[in-house]
Scaffold this active site. Structure first.
Site, PDB file in Angstrom:
ATOM      1  N   ARG A 116       0.832  -1.204   0.000  1.00 45.54           N
ATOM      2  CA  ARG A 116       0.000   0.000   0.000  1.00 45.54           C
ATOM      3  C   ARG A 116       0.874   1.266   0.000  1.00 45.54           C
ATOM      4  NH1 ARG A 116      -2.452  -3.857  -0.233  1.00 45.54           N
ATOM      5  NH2 ARG A 116      -2.289  -3.218  -2.396  1.00 45.54           N
TER       6      ARG A 116
ATOM      7  N   ASN B  27      -9.487   8.225   5.247  1.00 44.23           N
ATOM      8  CA  ASN B  27      -8.413   7.667   4.433  1.00 44.23           C
ATOM      9  C   ASN B  27      -7.107   7.618   5.212  1.00 44.23           C
ATOM     10  OD1 ASN B  27     -10.280   7.574   2.349  1.00 44.23           O
ATOM     11  ND2 ASN B  27      -9.684   9.572   1.558  1.00 44.23           N
TER      12      ASN B  27
ATOM     13  N   HIS C  32      -8.679   6.776  10.882  1.00 45.90           N
ATOM     14  CA  HIS C  32      -8.328   5.358  10.809  1.00 45.90           C
ATOM     15  C   HIS C  32      -6.828   5.102  10.736  1.00 45.90           C
ATOM     16  CE1 HIS C  32     -12.638   4.822   9.102  1.00 45.90           C
ATOM     17  NE2 HIS C  32     -12.628   4.866  10.419  1.00 45.90           N
TER      18      HIS C  32
ATOM     19  N   GLY D  10     -16.998  11.635  -1.051  1.00 44.59           N
ATOM     20  CA  GLY D  10     -16.509  10.304  -1.394  1.00 44.59           C
ATOM     21  C   GLY D  10     -16.663   9.256  -0.322  1.00 44.59           C
TER      22      GLY D  10
ATOM     23  N   SER E 122     -19.695   6.611   1.623  1.00 41.18           N
ATOM     24  CA  SER E 122     -21.054   6.087   1.557  1.00 41.18           C
ATOM     25  C   SER E 122     -21.874   6.423   2.790  1.00 41.18           C
ATOM     26  CB  SER E 122     -21.009   4.563   1.396  1.00 41.18           C
ATOM     27  OG  SER E 122     -20.412   3.969   2.542  1.00 41.18           O
TER      28      SER E 122
END
Length: 234
Positions: A57, A88, A105, A176, A178
């Site tokens: 990543r 993000n 996060h 961006g 949900s």
């Protein structure tokens, strides 16, 4: 005095930079088992697998650049007090020039102790350009370095500071995401009733809220262009 814009961003913000999303079709969870690479149990079973997953990543992140949406958010600081809360783990907001970014996060380019991951004295930023961590690399307390990521099943230590930021919003923007991932999705309820809410997402969004909001049904960059025009006309 500048008005305060609080912005909550999710995976759709960075997707335009080429960062793979997790939940969408073809996303990372279609390739990897979430229990193996994003839980404390997965780490305990196979730290080498988890370490390499995040090494990959990081390599991807180092090869990407902020999109126009990131840059437009940073430019808003000329006229507004912009405070970003992001789900993000990338550093694209910071690289675009945003100066107030709270990561809910965790942060991909940081590592920490596997014994005390949220101890501020154990959290380290990797040197510029360094993507890889190896098994055997130690934190300050002598434990194996692990990613500074909030995994499934772990508490979100920055949720309370995020609530405080949301309560200061004159304008609230969601980009961006949900609004299905909690506790982050619940942050919208802390925006003052007087703050207009703008939601930028190209897909229909089922937001279970009685609150009125303006849905800008576009991608992050195009949506930010529209938002900037709207704010200039207010």
């Amino acid at each position: 005095m500048k008005k305060t814009i609080v912005v909550l961003t999710g995976a759709g913000m960075s997707a335009e930079s080429g960062i793979a999303t997790f939940r969408d079709s073809g996303g990372l969870w279609d390739t990897y088992n979430v229990e193996d690479v994003a839980t404390p149990e997965g780490w305990n079973r196979d730290p080498a697998l988890v370490t390499e997953f995040y090494n990959i990543r990081r390599r991807e992140l180092l090869a990407t650049e902020p999109c126009e949406g990131h840059r437009l958010l940073a430019e808003l600081e000329k006229d507004f007090d912009v405070r970003i809360i992001t789900q993000n783990i990338d550093n694209l907001h910071e690289r675009a020039g945003s100066t107030s970014v709270l990561h809910l996060h965790g942060e991909l380019m940081k590592v920490t102790s596997s014994l005390s991951p949220n101890d501020p004295t154990q959290i380290e930023t990797l040197p510029d350009g360094q993507a890889d961590v190896r098994i055997g690399d130690k934190a300050k307390d002598g434990s194996q370095l692990r990613p500074y990521i909030v995994w499934f099943g772990e508490a979100v230590p920055n949720i309370e500071p995020a609530v405080e930021i949301c309560a200061q919003a004159d304008i609230f923007v969601v980009i961006g995401t949900s609004l299905n991932v909690y506790p982050a999705a619940g942050l919208t309820q802390y925006a003052p009733p007087s703050a207009p809410v703008y939601l930028i997402d190209p897909k229909p969004v089922r937001w279970n809220s009685l609150r009125r909001f303006t849905h800008i049904q576009k991608g992050a960059s195009e949506g930010m262009r529209t938002l900037c025009e709207t704010l200039r006309s207010r």
